[in-house]
Design a protein around this motif. Structure first.
Motif, PDB file in Angstrom:
ATOM      1  N   SER A 126       0.861  -1.057  -0.028  1.00 53.80           N
ATOM      2  CA  SER A 126       0.035   0.060  -0.011  1.00 53.80           C
ATOM      3  C   SER A 126       0.869   1.330  -0.080  1.00 53.80           C
ATOM      4  CB  SER A 126      -0.913   0.194   1.092  1.00 53.80           C
ATOM      5  OG  SER A 126      -0.457   0.052   2.517  1.00 53.80           O
ATOM      6  N   ALA A 127       2.032   1.181   0.797  1.00 51.45           N
ATOM      7  CA  ALA A 127       2.938   2.295   0.642  1.00 51.45           C
ATOM      8  C   ALA A 127       3.410   2.604  -0.584  1.00 51.45           C
ATOM      9  CB  ALA A 127       4.115   2.121   1.671  1.00 51.45           C
ATOM     10  N   GLU A 128       3.921   1.443  -1.629  1.00 47.39           N
ATOM     11  CA  GLU A 128       4.539   1.473  -2.830  1.00 47.39           C
ATOM     12  C   GLU A 128       3.297   2.119  -3.834  1.00 47.39           C
ATOM     13  OE1 GLU A 128       7.190  -0.928  -6.068  1.00 47.39           O
ATOM     14  OE2 GLU A 128       6.523  -1.804  -4.394  1.00 47.39           O
ATOM     15  N   ILE A 129       1.932   1.615  -3.624  1.00 50.31           N
ATOM     16  CA  ILE A 129       1.051   2.224  -4.260  1.00 50.31           C
ATOM     17  C   ILE A 129       0.894   3.900  -4.128  1.00 50.31           C
ATOM     18  CG2 ILE A 129      -1.405   2.203  -4.574  1.00 50.31           C
ATOM     19  CD1 ILE A 129      -1.462  -0.570  -3.995  1.00 50.31           C
ATOM     20  N   VAL A 140       3.312  -2.703  -8.921  1.00 46.26           N
ATOM     21  CA  VAL A 140       4.295  -2.667  -7.630  1.00 46.26           C
ATOM     22  C   VAL A 140       5.269  -3.874  -7.971  1.00 46.26           C
ATOM     23  CG1 VAL A 140       2.650  -1.943  -5.961  1.00 46.26           C
ATOM     24  CG2 VAL A 140       2.796  -4.317  -6.321  1.00 46.26           C
ATOM     25  N   LEU A 141       6.515  -3.618  -7.339  1.00 44.77           N
ATOM     26  CA  LEU A 141       7.609  -4.747  -7.766  1.00 44.77           C
ATOM     27  C   LEU A 141       7.408  -5.867  -6.818  1.00 44.77           C
ATOM     28  CD1 LEU A 141      10.134  -5.142  -9.485  1.00 44.77           C
ATOM     29  CD2 LEU A 141      11.484  -4.019  -7.439  1.00 44.77           C
ATOM     30  N   GLY A 142       7.319  -6.872  -7.401  1.00 51.74           N
ATOM     31  CA  GLY A 142       7.424  -8.117  -6.698  1.00 51.74           C
ATOM     32  C   GLY A 142       8.607  -9.098  -6.881  1.00 51.74           C
ATOM     33  N   THR A 183       0.654  -5.976 -11.428  1.00 50.11           N
ATOM     34  CA  THR A 183      -0.634  -4.966 -11.356  1.00 50.11           C
ATOM     35  C   THR A 183      -1.384  -5.182 -10.216  1.00 50.11           C
ATOM     36  OG1 THR A 183      -0.930  -5.311 -13.763  1.00 50.11           O
ATOM     37  CG2 THR A 183      -2.521  -4.165 -12.613  1.00 50.11           C
ATOM     38  N   ALA A 184      -1.187  -3.848  -9.187  1.00 53.72           N
ATOM     39  CA  ALA A 184      -1.685  -3.861  -8.122  1.00 53.72           C
ATOM     40  C   ALA A 184      -3.414  -3.094  -7.885  1.00 53.72           C
ATOM     41  CB  ALA A 184      -1.044  -2.885  -6.865  1.00 53.72           C
ATOM     42  N   ALA A 185      -3.476  -2.110  -8.959  1.00 53.22           N
ATOM     43  CA  ALA A 185      -4.677  -1.309  -9.132  1.00 53.22           C
ATOM     44  C   ALA A 185      -4.872  -1.222 -10.545  1.00 53.22           C
ATOM     45  CB  ALA A 185      -4.577  -0.333  -8.362  1.00 53.22           C
ATOM     46  N   GLN A 186      -6.031  -1.511 -11.329  1.00 50.38           N
ATOM     47  CA  GLN A 186      -6.400  -1.222 -12.459  1.00 50.38           C
ATOM     48  C   GLN A 186      -7.001   0.115 -12.605  1.00 50.38           C
ATOM     49  OE1 GLN A 186      -5.649  -3.688 -14.946  1.00 50.38           O
ATOM     50  NE2 GLN A 186      -5.987  -2.028 -16.212  1.00 50.38           N
TER      51      GLN A 186
END
Length: 250
Positions: A50-53, A72-74, A80-83
């Protein structure tokens, strides 16, 4: 050449690196790199997605970033964290989104918030995604360059689109170790050959420029499939939240 310029590296690349961009220009060919190799993977990851977003969205004014897709980096690269729905893509670039001869390429400190417009989302983000995938797999710079070169040769990466640009206006980005160079700015990814066509470097001009792949401008001869991207940077007077930036601190 001016010693210090912000670039995108990543996002970049990213900035640009793509910068990148992403990020920053230096007299790299005359400087020893403080980061000779990749750090442990965990040092590049942010513990709180959430901080990265939030950091990614802070790259651009909320009127743009709130409807953007967020990556976000995994451990295997960007996810993709949010479309979104406006065609923009926001992400936090790492050092490997910058020029390959940048001394901070492997720095685990770099957190470059970047929000790319639809043209850059289609033509620059795929570069950043491939770079991140290769980096998180532990690949070397040479392997990363070879993969990019092959991807362009086989048309697995799209051509650079006219109008590709990105916002880097976050107060919270960390772009370089070199002091107060985290200034808000816009970057334009172009196939322009002569930086003078934009007035880059002219007395009194706010426009700066940097080649996308290598600061030294001359890419290795076996990398001729890479498009000759020239990135222009223009400082912005405010941060993404609308507060004034101290342009004299840079």
């Amino acid at each position: 050449m001016r010693k210090n310029k912000i670039g995108a590296l990543l996002m970049n690349g990213s900035i640009l690196l793509a910068g990148l961009g992403i990020a920053h220009m230096s007299m790299a060919q005359n400087a020893a790199t403080p980061y000779p190799k990749m750090a442990p993977i965990d040092q590049y990851l942010m513990a709180d997605p959430s901080a990265e977003i939030a950091l990614a969205r802070s790259a651009a004014p909320a009127s743009i970033s709130r409807d953007a897709t967020v990556l976000v980096l995994g451990r295997k690269g960007y996810e993709t964290a949010a479309q979104g729905k406006n065609g923009f893509v926001c992400l936090v670039a790492r050092g490997w989104s910058g020029p390959f001869d940048w001394p901070e390429f492997w720095s685990p400190k770099i957190r470059a918030a970047d929000c790319l417009n639809p043209q850059a989302a289609r033509s620059i983000v795929p570069i950043l995604v491939l770079r991140a995938k290769m980096a998180m797999a532990g690949r070397s710079k040479a392997e990363m360059l070879s993969a990019l070169n092959a991807a362009y040769e086989h048309k697995q990466l799209p051509p650079i689109e006219d109008g590709a640009m990105d916002y880097m206006m976050s107060k919270s980005s960390y772009l370089t170790d070199e002091g107060g160079h985290n200034m808000p700015h816009l970057m334009f990814d172009t196939l322009v050959k002569d930086p003078k066509d934009w007035g880059s470097g002219a007395a009194g001009s706010p426009v700066m420029s940097c080649p996308y792949w290598f600061i030294a401008e001359n890419q290795p001869p076996h990398m001729k499939a890479l498009p000759p991207i020239l990135v222009f940077l223009i400082p912005a007077p405010t941060w993404s939240d609308g507060t004034p930036a101290d342009m004299h601190a840079h």
